[in-house]
Design a protein around this motif. Structure first.
Motif, mmCIF file in Angstrom:
data_model
loop_
_atom_site.group_PDB
_atom_site.id
_atom_site.type_symbol
_atom_site.label_atom_id
_atom_site.label_comp_id
_atom_site.label_asym_id
_atom_site.label_seq_id
_atom_site.Cartn_x
_atom_site.Cartn_y
_atom_site.Cartn_z
ATOM 1 N N ARG A 271 0.842 -1.193 0.000
ATOM 2 C CA ARG A 271 0.000 0.000 0.000
ATOM 3 C C ARG A 271 0.881 1.248 0.000
ATOM 4 O O ARG A 271 2.022 1.212 0.438
ATOM 5 N N GLY A 272 0.319 2.327 -0.500
ATOM 6 C CA GLY A 272 1.054 3.590 -0.514
ATOM 7 C C GLY A 272 2.315 3.530 -1.353
ATOM 8 O O GLY A 272 3.370 3.998 -0.914
ATOM 9 N N VAL A 273 2.227 2.972 -2.552
ATOM 10 C CA VAL A 273 3.424 2.825 -3.386
ATOM 11 C C VAL A 273 3.812 4.181 -3.979
ATOM 12 O O VAL A 273 2.966 5.039 -4.241
ATOM 13 N N TYR A 296 4.015 7.730 -2.215
ATOM 14 C CA TYR A 296 2.544 7.650 -2.188
ATOM 15 C C TYR A 296 1.859 8.068 -3.496
ATOM 16 O O TYR A 296 0.681 7.773 -3.690
ATOM 17 N N LEU A 297 2.551 8.766 -4.379
ATOM 18 C CA LEU A 297 1.879 9.295 -5.563
ATOM 19 C C LEU A 297 1.443 8.172 -6.504
ATOM 20 O O LEU A 297 0.449 8.323 -7.231
ATOM 21 N N PRO A 306 -4.275 7.361 -1.414
ATOM 22 C CA PRO A 306 -2.867 7.371 -0.970
ATOM 23 C C PRO A 306 -2.415 6.052 -0.360
ATOM 24 O O PRO A 306 -1.234 5.720 -0.389
ATOM 25 N N ASN A 307 -3.364 5.291 0.214
ATOM 26 C CA ASN A 307 -3.030 3.998 0.808
ATOM 27 C C ASN A 307 -3.530 2.828 -0.039
ATOM 28 O O ASN A 307 -3.673 1.701 0.463
ATOM 29 N N GLY A 308 -3.813 3.090 -1.304
ATOM 30 C CA GLY A 308 -4.313 2.042 -2.178
ATOM 31 C C GLY A 308 -3.292 0.941 -2.377
ATOM 32 O O GLY A 308 -2.079 1.184 -2.461
#
Length: 482
Positions: A271-273, A296-297, A306-308
């Motif tokens: 998450r949050g890559v 995060y982008l 942002p946490n996808g």
């Protein structure tokens, strides 16, 4: 036993032929609709400039269309010679889809193409316009069926497996498979932008040459009109293409997560890559070298969160991972070209507002430099989609090893590949030379065709001025640069 050399050479041969082929439909599909717009403006305004432009770009269309047909024929034969496993597995589904393309699209184009090209003084204006519209509709139908076939290979649906081959169960699901709507909209907009930037670049070159040679205003009115109209389209639809690309990214995340992982060179599901701006993916080590990224982008863009969570390549065995390096870089080149299109479109709006659209040499050179940008974006987008699907020919169903003809020999493929390279170099070299010669000359001035249009002249006689087209009574007619 699959010969790895035969497999690689077959892939190179098909990639070579389709890379040549795709650049011509990418231009002619948009150019056919461009001809409709030009002819409609002539019929609406009576402005001979638009008829002159339509006749000029129709010549370019004819040459490009012919080259596209010649380059596309050989691919059909390769399905039987090099990819018999693919033809056998998909024939019950993709055979009819390709047949629909021939019956509904190619026949429509062929039936009306002669009228569009040679019927100016032989049929009425309205019938000629109907022919032009029919050709444009045919190009859109052709791309519809071809995209449906390719999208089914990306996201197969509406099928069943019987005796180890795919058979149709629901034709609606086959044609309108999950990835088709987004891909078709993205493809058509990309092809229209390809045409717009090609026309803008060629028109900018004509204006730059006119500045050096101090040509009379009537010689450059057509280039000014073409540049203005093409840049209006670019300014409006380049941002639209960015939105369509974003929707396509969301679809790939849902439908082909392994392809998305390769596009982003993301090795671990997390998450949050970050958004990787640059890296050198090392598939052997399953890591990136020289990575430059924004935290995060990546999740924000790919998942709108942002946490996808973004899938990683290590979720699948190495033998099922697509080649990361070409997919990673081809995608970024395509996106970079898209943003350059947006920037040039915004620049054109600013210059138009300042009244200097045709007066900035720097801007005209930038337009000329962007002439091949649409072609490059289409090719690199195709590379992203097709290499990212590997090692599957039909995603999740047919492996490339199963698709290859079992008895094909590497030496035979190498010989035919060499023959293709020689033949294409001669044919397309001659065609490209003629196109450059035609474009270098540019459209004739309006006065050159007025004598042929006595019966078709608009109600108000027209004359050419340095600013555009005016009636001889002194009132301003439709300004081609507005």
């Amino acid at each position: 036993m699959i010969d790895p050399d035969a497999l690689m050479l077959s892939r190179i041969q098909f990639g070579f032929t389709i890379a040549f082929h795709i650049i011509f439909p990418a231009f002619t599909i948009g150019l056919a609709s461009w001809l409709v717009i030009l002819e409609a403006r002539w019929l609406r305004t009576g402005n001979l400039l638009f008829k002159n432009l339509c006749r000029f770009w129709a010549k370019v269309f004819a040459v490009s269309f012919g080259l596209g047909v010649v380059s596309g024929i050989v691919m059909s034969y390769q399905f039987g010679t090099n990819w018999s496993g693919y033809a056998e597995f998909t024939g019950n589904i993709l055979g009819p889809v390709i047949a629909y393309e021939v019956i509904t699209a190619f026949f429509l184009e062929a039936a009306f193409l002669g009228i569009m090209l040679f019927g100016w003084e032989k049929v009425g204006n309205r019938l000629h316009f109907v022919a032009t519209c029919a050709v444009a509709l045919g190009t859109l139908l052709s791309s519809f069926w071809i995209t449906a076939a390719n999208s089914w290979m990306q996201t197969p649906a509406g099928y069943a497996i019987e005796n180890s081959v795919a058979v149709p169960v629901d034709w609606w699901q086959i044609v309108f498979n999950p990835s088709f709507p987004n891909r078709y909209a993205h493809l058509i907009t990309g092809m229209y932008l390809t045409t717009a930037f090609a026309i803008a670049g060629m028109s900018a070159y004509m204006l730059l040459r006119a500045r050096r040679q101090s040509e009379a205003p009537e010689r450059i009115a057509g280039a000014r009109a073409s540049l203005s109209m093409a840049l209006w389209f670019a300014a409006i639809f380049a941002p639209v293409q960015i939105v369509l690309g974003d929707l396509q990214g969301l679809a790939v995340l849902d439908q082909q997560p392994t392809k998305l992982a390769a596009i982003e060179a993301n090795w671990e599901t997390q998450r949050g890559v970050p958004l990787i701006l640059f890296a050198w993916p090392d598939q052997e080590a399953q890591e990136n070298r020289f990575e430059i990224a924004i935290p995060y982008l990546g999740s924000v863009i790919l998942a709108h969160d942002p946490n996808g969570e973004i899938p990683g390549l290590r979720d699948v065995p190495r033998e099922q991972q697509p080649p990361v390096l070409p997919v990673f870089f081809s995608f970024r080149i395509m996106v970079g070209l898209g943003f350059l299109m947006v920037i040039l479109g915004a620049w054109s709006l600013w210059l138009r507002w300042k009244g200097r659209l045709f007066d900035s040499p720097l801007f005209l050179w930038a337009c000329f430099a962007m002439t091949p940008s649409g072609f490059a974006a289409v090719v690199f987008g195709w590379l992203t989609a097709e290499i990212g699907r590997q090692p599957w020919v039909v995603y999740g169903l047919l492996h490339r090893d199963q698709a290859l003809s079992p008895t094909v020999e590497a030496t035979t493929i190498a010989g035919s590949l060499a023959a293709f390279v020689v033949a294409y170099s001669i044919i397309f070299g001659a065609g490209t030379y003629y196109l450059f010669k035609l474009l270098r000359r540019g459209p004739d001035p309006v006065e050159a065709i007025e004598g042929d249009d006595v019966a078709r002249k608009p109600k108000r006689p027209l004359s050419m001025t340095s600013e555009g087209i005016e009636s001889r009574s002194g009132s301003r007619a439709d300004h081609p640069a507005e």
